[in-house]
Design a protein around this motif. Sequence first.
Motif, PDB file in Angstrom:
ATOM      1  N   UNK A  19     -24.838   1.579  -1.090  1.00  0.00           N
ATOM      2  CA  UNK A  19     -25.074   1.379  -2.457  1.00  0.00           C
ATOM      3  C   UNK A  19     -23.925   0.525  -3.360  1.00  0.00           C
ATOM      4  N   UNK A  20     -23.005  -0.019  -2.369  1.00  0.00           N
ATOM      5  CA  UNK A  20     -21.911  -0.695  -3.090  1.00  0.00           C
ATOM      6  C   UNK A  20     -22.008  -2.080  -2.466  1.00  0.00           C
ATOM      7  N   UNK A  21     -22.310  -3.090  -3.089  1.00  0.00           N
ATOM      8  CA  UNK A  21     -22.377  -4.357  -2.293  1.00  0.00           C
ATOM      9  C   UNK A  21     -21.115  -5.100  -2.311  1.00  0.00           C
ATOM     10  N   UNK A  22     -20.100  -4.491  -2.653  1.00  0.00           N
ATOM     11  CA  UNK A  22     -18.751  -4.903  -2.499  1.00  0.00           C
ATOM     12  C   UNK A  22     -18.111  -4.362  -1.432  1.00  0.00           C
ATOM     13  N   UNK A  23     -18.410  -3.134  -0.836  1.00  0.00           N
ATOM     14  CA  UNK A  23     -17.728  -2.344  -0.064  1.00  0.00           C
ATOM     15  C   UNK A  23     -17.740  -3.174   1.388  1.00  0.00           C
ATOM     16  N   UNK A  24     -16.491  -3.048   2.163  1.00  0.00           N
ATOM     17  CA  UNK A  24     -16.488  -3.813   3.273  1.00  0.00           C
ATOM     18  C   UNK A  24     -15.199  -3.268   3.948  1.00  0.00           C
ATOM     19  N   UNK A  25     -15.505  -3.515   5.523  1.00  0.00           N
ATOM     20  CA  UNK A  25     -14.244  -2.975   6.273  1.00  0.00           C
ATOM     21  C   UNK A  25     -13.126  -4.133   6.067  1.00  0.00           C
ATOM     22  N   UNK A  26     -13.385  -5.225   5.502  1.00  0.00           N
ATOM     23  CA  UNK A  26     -12.046  -6.202   5.388  1.00  0.00           C
ATOM     24  C   UNK A  26     -11.125  -5.662   4.390  1.00  0.00           C
ATOM     25  N   UNK A  27     -11.745  -4.646   3.371  1.00  0.00           N
ATOM     26  CA  UNK A  27     -10.815  -3.998   2.472  1.00  0.00           C
ATOM     27  C   UNK A  27     -10.497  -2.623   2.766  1.00  0.00           C
ATOM     28  N   UNK A  28     -11.608  -1.958   3.326  1.00  0.00           N
ATOM     29  CA  UNK A  28     -11.318  -0.638   3.605  1.00  0.00           C
ATOM     30  C   UNK A  28     -10.962   0.058   5.179  1.00  0.00           C
TER      31      UNK A  28
END
Length: 358
Positions: free
Chosen positions: A220-229
Amino acid sequence: MKQSLKILCCTFLMVALLDVLVGQVLGWAARNDKAGSLVQYFEYGRSVPGKLAQWQAGPDIRGNLFETAWRETDVSASKAEFDDESADLGPVIRSYGMSFVNRILRQAVELDPNQTWDSHAGPNAPPNYTYAMFEDDRENRRAGDVVVLGILSSRVPAMAALSNRSWSFEQPAPFTYPVYIPEGGELTRIDPIVTSAAQERGLAQDPKIARAWRDQQRTHDAFYSWRTHGATWLDRSPFMRLVRRSAMSSHLNETETDIIQANSYPYREALHIMIESFAATVRLDDQRPVVMLVQSREQADVDLLALAKPILDANNIPYFATAEHFDPRQQSGFLADGHYQPTIDRAFGEQFLKLIAK
């Protein structure tokens, strides 16, 4: 060939040793409170989980936003303050916004000390945060109050996010908020699994909830990414932090552009329904609605006035739009941090007072 391979291996080894050495120096500087601009520059590239872990371990770290703007905490404090208010206090300005709204209303109250102001705000809060706070705080308002819903143009894309942590990489405040999906003229509210700082801290001891929270963000979060997390072990390397920061920047820019231009998230429809519902609820409670549209200096932002004015006019909803009082294309009107100059905020505050006096 063998000679080239030796040179390549030696070069790689030297770079790795240099990376380790830089990491040790940066760690020593941070531990001894000598974190200057260079140290901070490398820290910006640390993963979001890495930043949050540091904030949990060091509550006194400069810029720590771990405890900031959690809705459960805010509503609880709001109820306590509301219960202590005198019923004879008179109309109160109840605002739901961010620092831009606070700066304007602070000037308004200074210009007219007879005004009473109750603020609810989060750093760089998107419209879904401000609207959720407005909904959750409904019991802590009374008839006659002026209720302000703040909307910041630069944060409209974040309506497709569950938390600042997913789109504000350098300052990933972990406070959460719902994503609203428009369906049949109404909003379906998807509440985040994590709603308090205590729950956030408890994720380390509850792998099941932590996994469910990650899955919800992925869905549900369009910005969530492995690149940041993801790949938090790379935080040990100053060089890889720089690589992550670069990868993160392109990801966030692409996501924002996709939301605004391709409308992968129906923010226009969602904002229209939010504004209509906000005004209807406030009027039902015998209060006075004001929608505050804050246009920031980023020229690629959504034009809030063009987007919202038709629905505001159609429903006769009072509004205050900064773009009607100052041209956001004039960069001289802004501070280095993106806020309006104090003199501009004061002019906005004066105009706001005129609006609510009508």
